[in-house]
Design a protein around this motif. Structure first.
Motif, PDB file in Angstrom:
ATOM      1  N   LYS A   1       0.786  -1.255  -0.052  1.00  0.00           N
ATOM      2  CA  LYS A   1      -0.044   0.122   0.051  1.00  0.00           C
ATOM      3  C   LYS A   1       0.825   1.186   0.003  1.00  0.00           C
ATOM      4  O   LYS A   1       0.754   2.202  -0.588  1.00  0.00           O
ATOM      5  N   GLU A   2       1.979   1.319   0.828  1.00  0.00           N
ATOM      6  CA  GLU A   2       2.762   2.311   0.802  1.00  0.00           C
ATOM      7  C   GLU A   2       3.534   2.643  -0.377  1.00  0.00           C
ATOM      8  O   GLU A   2       3.536   3.759  -0.663  1.00  0.00           O
ATOM      9  N   SER A   3       4.158   1.609  -0.926  1.00  0.00           N
ATOM     10  CA  SER A   3       4.658   1.532  -2.195  1.00  0.00           C
ATOM     11  C   SER A   3       4.016   2.122  -3.330  1.00  0.00           C
ATOM     12  O   SER A   3       4.481   2.926  -4.123  1.00  0.00           O
ATOM     13  N   VAL A   4       2.847   1.602  -3.610  1.00  0.00           N
ATOM     14  CA  VAL A   4       1.887   2.085  -4.454  1.00  0.00           C
ATOM     15  C   VAL A   4       1.584   3.562  -4.318  1.00  0.00           C
ATOM     16  O   VAL A   4       1.508   4.366  -5.220  1.00  0.00           O
ATOM     17  N   PHE A   5       1.190   4.006  -3.001  1.00  0.00           N
ATOM     18  CA  PHE A   5       1.152   5.465  -2.983  1.00  0.00           C
ATOM     19  C   PHE A   5       2.149   6.348  -3.072  1.00  0.00           C
ATOM     20  O   PHE A   5       2.104   7.264  -3.849  1.00  0.00           O
ATOM     21  N   TYR A   6       3.300   6.176  -2.607  1.00  0.00           N
ATOM     22  CA  TYR A   6       4.450   7.067  -2.780  1.00  0.00           C
ATOM     23  C   TYR A   6       5.019   6.947  -4.101  1.00  0.00           C
ATOM     24  O   TYR A   6       5.512   7.855  -4.809  1.00  0.00           O
ATOM     25  N   TYR A   7       4.685   5.711  -4.766  1.00  0.00           N
ATOM     26  CA  TYR A   7       5.170   5.716  -6.195  1.00  0.00           C
ATOM     27  C   TYR A   7       4.599   6.657  -7.124  1.00  0.00           C
ATOM     28  O   TYR A   7       5.168   7.095  -8.040  1.00  0.00           O
ATOM     29  N   GLN A   8       3.259   6.978  -6.729  1.00  0.00           N
ATOM     30  CA  GLN A   8       2.582   7.830  -7.647  1.00  0.00           C
ATOM     31  C   GLN A   8       2.907   9.428  -7.581  1.00  0.00           C
ATOM     32  O   GLN A   8       2.751  10.204  -8.480  1.00  0.00           O
ATOM     33  N   ILE A   9       3.905   9.759  -6.377  1.00  0.00           N
ATOM     34  CA  ILE A   9       4.595  10.969  -6.461  1.00  0.00           C
ATOM     35  C   ILE A   9       6.159  10.839  -6.581  1.00  0.00           C
ATOM     36  O   ILE A   9       6.888  11.804  -6.204  1.00  0.00           O
TER      37      ILE A   9
END
Length: 204
Positions: free
Chosen positions: A25-33
């Protein structure tokens, strides 16, 4: 082995799976920024990531509890109906050739069904949160709709009004007001952090 006993046997792997989901979840979230959050995380941050996600908002915790309860109740209901030789229960559970299966084999099938069903639900849940939050953040950045509710004080009367994206034991990740550049600051470089616009208290 009873269905409930099979579930209990699977519980030790539950938290490990939650940790993996928290990382995802954290990886997907921060990947977008454009941030690889694992580079800025410690082992402890990774271990508590699912707990941090669940306690971020009561709705998330309630939704997860609902998913777990439903994932347990539905296969359990089918298992009870199957024990009564209800044909439709076997069909819904995709259990073929049950006439030649032992009772323990049938119960193992429903235990595995619960585990797979819950795993798919949790995967969709955590990835959905990561995608949704990341998409919402990037849209607000592009449209200048961020709320700058925090103030970071560096000492010597230097401070920044910021939108705090996230934090862990090592870093603060934020955007300063009037600047779309995402900043990552070590925790030790910041003297204090103030919540200048506490909406929970202001609404009362």
């Amino acid at each position: 082995m009873k269905y409930s006993e099979g579930i209990q046997r699977s519980l030790p792997f539950g938290y490990l799976f939650l940790v993996v989901m928290g990382i995802l979840k954290e990886s997907v979230f921060y990947y977008q920024i454009g941030i690889n959050i694992l580079k800025y995380s410690t082992i402890m941050d990774i271990l508590i990531s699912p707990i941090a996600t669940l306690t971020a908002h009561p709705v998330i915790l309630i939704a997860l509890i609902g998913i777990v309860v439903f994932s347990f109740v539905f296969p359990s209901f089918l298992s009870k109906q199957a024990s009564k030789n209800k044909r439709w229960a076997f069909q819904m559970a995709s259990l073929k050739g049950h006439e030649n299966m032992s009772k323990e084999a049938i119960e193992n099938h429903f235990t595995n069904m619960f585990v797979r069903f819950l795993a798919m639900m949790l995967l969709s849940f955590f990835v959905g949160i990561g995608l949704g939050e990341g998409f919402g953040l990037t849209r607000k950045i592009r449209e200048n709709k961020l709320k700058y509710d925090y103030r970071l004080n560096y000492g010597d009367d230097k401070f920044e009004q910021v939108h705090l994206i996230g934090s862990n034991s090592m870093y603060y990740i934020y955007l300063a007001k009037g600047n779309k550049t995402i900043k990552i600051a070590p925790v030790g470089s910041i003297k204090t952090i103030e919540l200048t616009n506490n909406r929970k208290l202001n609404d009362q």
